[in-house]
Enzyme design. Structure first.
Site: not given
Ligand code: NAD
Length: 260
Positions: A166, A170
């Site tokens: 991951y 990133k």
């Molecule tokens: P989440 O898991 O709540 O939602 C992610 C969404 O992406 C889901 O609806 C899932 O179905 C969709 N998804 C997964 N694989 C996919 C694919 N191959 N094609 C299309 N859609 C796909 O995630 P989140 O927490 O909302 O995170 C969103 C973004 O922010 C991600 O890139 C994550 O790495 C990044 N992020 C999140 C956090 C956190 O604390 N939640 C922190 C840093 C970065």
């Protein structure tokens, strides 16, 4: 936001069914944007499209796995056929498959990060960002500009225990953002990344509570972030107010400092 310039703009949000992506789709709609929500699964998309319309925008939902190059091409063609342009791409879709590089127990190797875990995360978080961006940029060049925004993470800046795969993606998002800012600025395409801290979504709820508590204890604002905290940053970065912000990564993390 006053004069965001986003009214009627066409925005694609990948991974838009849940969490940060969902909040981002609705937040763009509040600015009057037309939003194409892409996700690998259809989780109540009719409800989401209604929320987008109630917020003041227009919306469509498309089943798109960002690891599927053909699906991306076909969804881009559909957006162009419907709305004639693509102004903003939010590369939000992301997954985790956490494991330590090597797990050592009782003096021997107990487990490793597997090839499957490595490949799955690279396919979505890294190749997906590359493939979606490559598919929309020619349309942005033809129409005279656009905005590319991508989800990095605080762990892409600092590293994190148990997240080799991951973290690699990133950190790579930051590298691609800086590279694309150099290549695409001359076409009036602005490119930026956001590095969220720990945000209260499914992704974080899947972590052991102890890890989450530890992260909150290292966050000066002493809470998890909300999806809206990140959505607000994406909307600002896409808006006219950020017209000279380019090639950067903005941390939205409550001041989190991993390792302190
Ligand atoms: P989440 O898991 O709540 O939602 C992610 C969404 O992406 C889901 O609806 C899932 O179905 C969709 N998804 C997964 N694989 C996919 C694919 N191959 N094609 C299309 N859609 C796909 O995630 P989140 O927490 O909302 O995170 C969103 C973004 O922010 C991600 O890139 C994550 O790495 C990044 N992020 C999140 C956090 C956190 O604390 N939640 C922190 C840093 C970065």
């Amino acid at each position: 936001m006053k004069d965001s310039g986003l009214h009627q703009k066409v925005v694609i949000v990948t991974g838009g069914s849940a969490g940060i992506g969902r909040a981002t789709a609705i937040r763009f709609a509040e600015e009057g944007a037309r939003v194409a929500v892409w996700d690998v699964v259809d989780k109540d998309s009719a409800v989401l499209i209604k929320e987008i319309e109630q917020a003041g925008g227009a919306g469509i939902f498309q089943v798109v796995n960002v690891a599927d190059l053909k699906a991306i091409q076909s969804a881009v063609a559909d957006v162009i056929a419907k709305w004639g342009r693509i102004d903003v791409l939010v590369n939000n879709a992301g997954i985790t498959r956490d494991a330590q590089l090597t797990k050592w127990k009782d003096g021997q190797l107990a487990a490793t990060l597997t090839d499957e875990q490595w490949d799955a995360v690279i396919a979505v978080n890294l190749k997906g960002v590359f493939a979606c961006t490559r598919a929309v940029v020619p349309h942005m060049i033809k129409q005279g500009g656009g905005v590319i925004l991508s989800a990095s993470s605080v762990v892409g800046l600092y590293g994190n225990f148990g997240q080799t795969n991951y973290v690699a993606t990133k950190a790579a998002v930051i590298g691609m953002t800086r590279t694309w800012s150099r290549e695409l600025g001359k076409y009036n395409i602005r490119v930026n990344a956001v590095a969220p801290g720990f945000i209260g979504t499914e992704m974080v709820r899947a972590m052991p509570p102890k890890v989450v508590e530890g992260m909150v204890s290292h966050t000066p604002l002493a809470r998890l972030g909300e999806p809206q905290d990140i959505a607000n940053c994406y909307v600002w970065l896409a808006s006219d107010q950020a017209s000279f912000v380019h090639g950067t990564v903005i941390s939205v993390d409550g001041g989190l400092v991993i390792g302190t």
